[in-house]
Motif scaffolding. Structure first.
Motif, PDB file in Angstrom:
ATOM      1  N   ASP A 119     -39.676  30.338 -69.310  1.00 32.45           N
ATOM      2  CA  ASP A 119     -38.606  29.653 -69.360  1.00 32.45           C
ATOM      3  C   ASP A 119     -37.091  30.746 -69.370  1.00 32.45           C
ATOM      4  O   ASP A 119     -37.476  31.695 -69.703  1.00 32.45           O
ATOM      5  CB  ASP A 119     -38.371  29.002 -70.849  1.00 32.45           C
TER       6      ASP A 119
ATOM      7  N   ASP B 280     -42.453  20.846 -66.238  1.00 32.70           N
ATOM      8  CA  ASP B 280     -41.624  19.386 -66.715  1.00 32.70           C
ATOM      9  C   ASP B 280     -40.288  19.875 -66.772  1.00 32.70           C
ATOM     10  O   ASP B 280     -39.701  20.487 -67.537  1.00 32.70           O
ATOM     11  CB  ASP B 280     -42.295  19.686 -68.141  1.00 32.70           C
TER      12      ASP B 280
ATOM     13  N   GLN C 273     -31.723  21.467 -76.068  1.00 33.57           N
ATOM     14  CA  GLN C 273     -30.835  21.785 -75.287  1.00 33.57           C
ATOM     15  C   GLN C 273     -29.769  20.769 -75.214  1.00 33.57           C
ATOM     16  O   GLN C 273     -28.557  20.663 -75.482  1.00 33.57           O
ATOM     17  CB  GLN C 273     -31.231  22.163 -73.956  1.00 33.57           C
TER      18      GLN C 273
HETATM   19  C1  LIG Z   1     -38.209  19.425 -70.477  1.00 40.22           C
HETATM   20  S1  LIG Z   1     -38.257  20.954 -71.058  1.00 40.22           S
HETATM   21  C2  LIG Z   1     -39.797  21.500 -71.176  1.00 40.22           C
HETATM   22  C3  LIG Z   1     -40.411  20.966 -72.327  1.00 40.22           C
HETATM   23  C4  LIG Z   1     -41.927  21.310 -72.700  1.00 40.22           C
HETATM   24  N1  LIG Z   1     -42.890  21.072 -71.645  1.00 40.22           N
HETATM   25  C5  LIG Z   1     -42.538  21.276 -74.165  1.00 40.22           C
HETATM   26  O1  LIG Z   1     -43.621  20.448 -74.066  1.00 40.22           O
HETATM   27  O2  LIG Z   1     -41.703  21.632 -75.020  1.00 40.22           O
HETATM   28  C6  LIG Z   1     -37.723  21.710 -69.696  1.00 40.22           C
HETATM   29  C7  LIG Z   1     -37.301  23.450 -69.983  1.00 40.22           C
HETATM   30  O3  LIG Z   1     -37.281  23.840 -68.498  1.00 40.22           O
HETATM   31  C8  LIG Z   1     -36.487  25.158 -68.529  1.00 40.22           C
HETATM   32  N2  LIG Z   1     -35.961  25.484 -67.413  1.00 40.22           N
HETATM   33  C9  LIG Z   1     -34.980  25.037 -66.678  1.00 40.22           C
HETATM   34  N3  LIG Z   1     -34.784  25.480 -65.565  1.00 40.22           N
HETATM   35  C10 LIG Z   1     -35.774  26.559 -65.362  1.00 40.22           C
HETATM   36  C11 LIG Z   1     -36.132  27.562 -64.684  1.00 40.22           C
HETATM   37  N4  LIG Z   1     -35.460  27.541 -63.315  1.00 40.22           N
HETATM   38  N5  LIG Z   1     -37.092  28.358 -64.974  1.00 40.22           N
HETATM   39  C12 LIG Z   1     -37.797  28.239 -66.045  1.00 40.22           C
HETATM   40  N6  LIG Z   1     -37.478  27.579 -66.975  1.00 40.22           N
HETATM   41  C13 LIG Z   1     -36.252  26.571 -66.748  1.00 40.22           C
HETATM   42  C14 LIG Z   1     -35.448  24.595 -69.587  1.00 40.22           C
HETATM   43  O4  LIG Z   1     -34.715  26.037 -70.390  1.00 40.22           O
HETATM   44  C15 LIG Z   1     -36.112  23.839 -70.651  1.00 40.22           C
HETATM   45  O5  LIG Z   1     -36.616  24.587 -71.720  1.00 40.22           O
END
Ligand SMILES: C[S@@+](CC[C@H](N)C(=O)[O-])C[C@H]1O[C@@H](n2cnc3c(N)ncnc32)[C@H](O)[C@@H]1O
Length: 305
Positions: free
Chosen positions: A52, A100, A107
């Motif tokens: 993340d 995901d 956030q």
């Molecule tokens: C919808 S949430 C995921 C929730 C997770 N599946 C859970 O069960 O708690 C999306 C996450 O992806 C992260 N994110 C967004 N862009 C990203 C990137 N380019 N690389 C890694 N993480 C990323 C965000 O910071 C966020 O924490």
């Protein structure tokens, strides 16, 4: 602040079918909900690499996943670096990957992050410190035409020109509330299902984090990283992202054969993946009732051949 509820949780575990001793990647850890499910399912000796970009998400995921110490590697990094992260661990091929996409509830609900038009906060919207520009930087520096194009392209907002003009007239803008007030005046849309600021906020978030390019660059790495029979599951939350996923999966699912006497040749190859579901998997009514944020989720799954 509410912890993030993993969307399509059962469906993700069912799609990846984690096995004992398997190697899995969660490219978007968030609060670690999906990651925990995967680690449970591949107990007692499966491994998970979790990524993340958000240090706050990583700290939370670290707590959630503490019981699995020794089986998890958590890295503050973008999923764009997946191939590099896997090489560092010397994992040649993995059994399952989940992405995901988008923002987590932590956030959205933290006014200080600037993702929500419902709360007042700084115009930030960066998922993590890797993003070079905040929403305020874009809003206050882009020429009107570029701002209108951005709102149209990433927000699909028919009032993009009016909104861009109003922003330019009122800038500098520093807070979400200031931006919302400008949009509401420029594009009131009474009676619409969506709040007038929804699409502009989506557009800015996509641009700040270069989200579409990130997905485009990561899907080929994910497919390349899978072993034969391994699965990639992607949850998207808006049509721009879903289109990229759908088209890439379709492309990898077809044989490329050049017709005879054709002038332009593509490199011929057999299909690389099969589509596990022809149509995207959607959350149940029950899930949407319990977690309204799940309503726009679409899950697509492929299996490496
Ligand atoms: C919808 S949430 C995921 C929730 C997770 N599946 C859970 O069960 O708690 C999306 C996450 O992806 C992260 N994110 C967004 N862009 C990203 C990137 N380019 N690389 C890694 N993480 C990323 C965000 O910071 C966020 O924490």
């Amino acid at each position: 602040m509410n912890a993030h509820r993993p969307v399509l949780y059962k469906e993700i575990i069912h799609a990846l079918q984690p096995q004992r001793g398997g190697h899995y990647v969660d490219g978007t850890l968030g609060a670690g909900g999906h990651a925990r499910g995967i680690l449970e399912a591949c107990s007692p000796d499966g491994f998970l690499l979790g990524l993340d970009v958000d240090p706050q998400a990583l700290a939370l995921a670290r707590e959630t996943l503490a019981p699995y110490e020794g089986r998890v590697h958590l890295v503050q990094a973008s999923y764009i670096s997946m191939a590099e992260q896997l090489a560092a661990l010397k994992w040649d091929a993995v059994d399952g990957i989940v992405l995901d996409l988008g923002a987590s509830s932590m956030q959205f609900d933290n006014a200080e992050r600037g993702f929500s038009f419902m709360q007042d906060g700084p115009l930030d919207m960066r998922f993590g410190p890797h993003a070079l520009q905040s929403a305020a930087d874009l809003v206050n520096s882009l020429p009107e035409r570029d701002l209108a194009d951005l709102i149209f392209e990433y927000g699909e907002d028919r009032d993009s020109r009016k909104i861009a003009r109003a922003i330019v007239e009122h800038r500098p803008l520093h807070t979400t509330r200031e931006l919302v007030a400008v949009i509401e005046k420029a594009s009131p849309r009474r009676g619409d299902r969506l709040h007038p600021a929804t699409q502009t906020f989506q557009a800015l978030r996509i641009a700040v984090n270069d989200e579409l390019a990130a997905v485009q660059k990561t899907l080929p790495q994910a497919v390349a990283a899978l072993r034969s029979g391994g699965r990639l599951a992607v949850i998207s939350f808006h049509s721009l992202e879903d289109r990229i996923v759908k088209e890439y999966f379709r492309d990898q699912n077809k044989d490329i054969v050049n017709p005879p006497y054709e002038q332009i040749y593509e490199e011929e190859r057999k299909a690389v993946v099969k589509l596990v579901n022809k149509k995207p998997i959607l959350p149940s009514e029950e899930e949407i009732q319990e977690n309204p944020r799940a309503r726009s989720a679409k899950l697509r799954v492929i299996e490496k051949l």
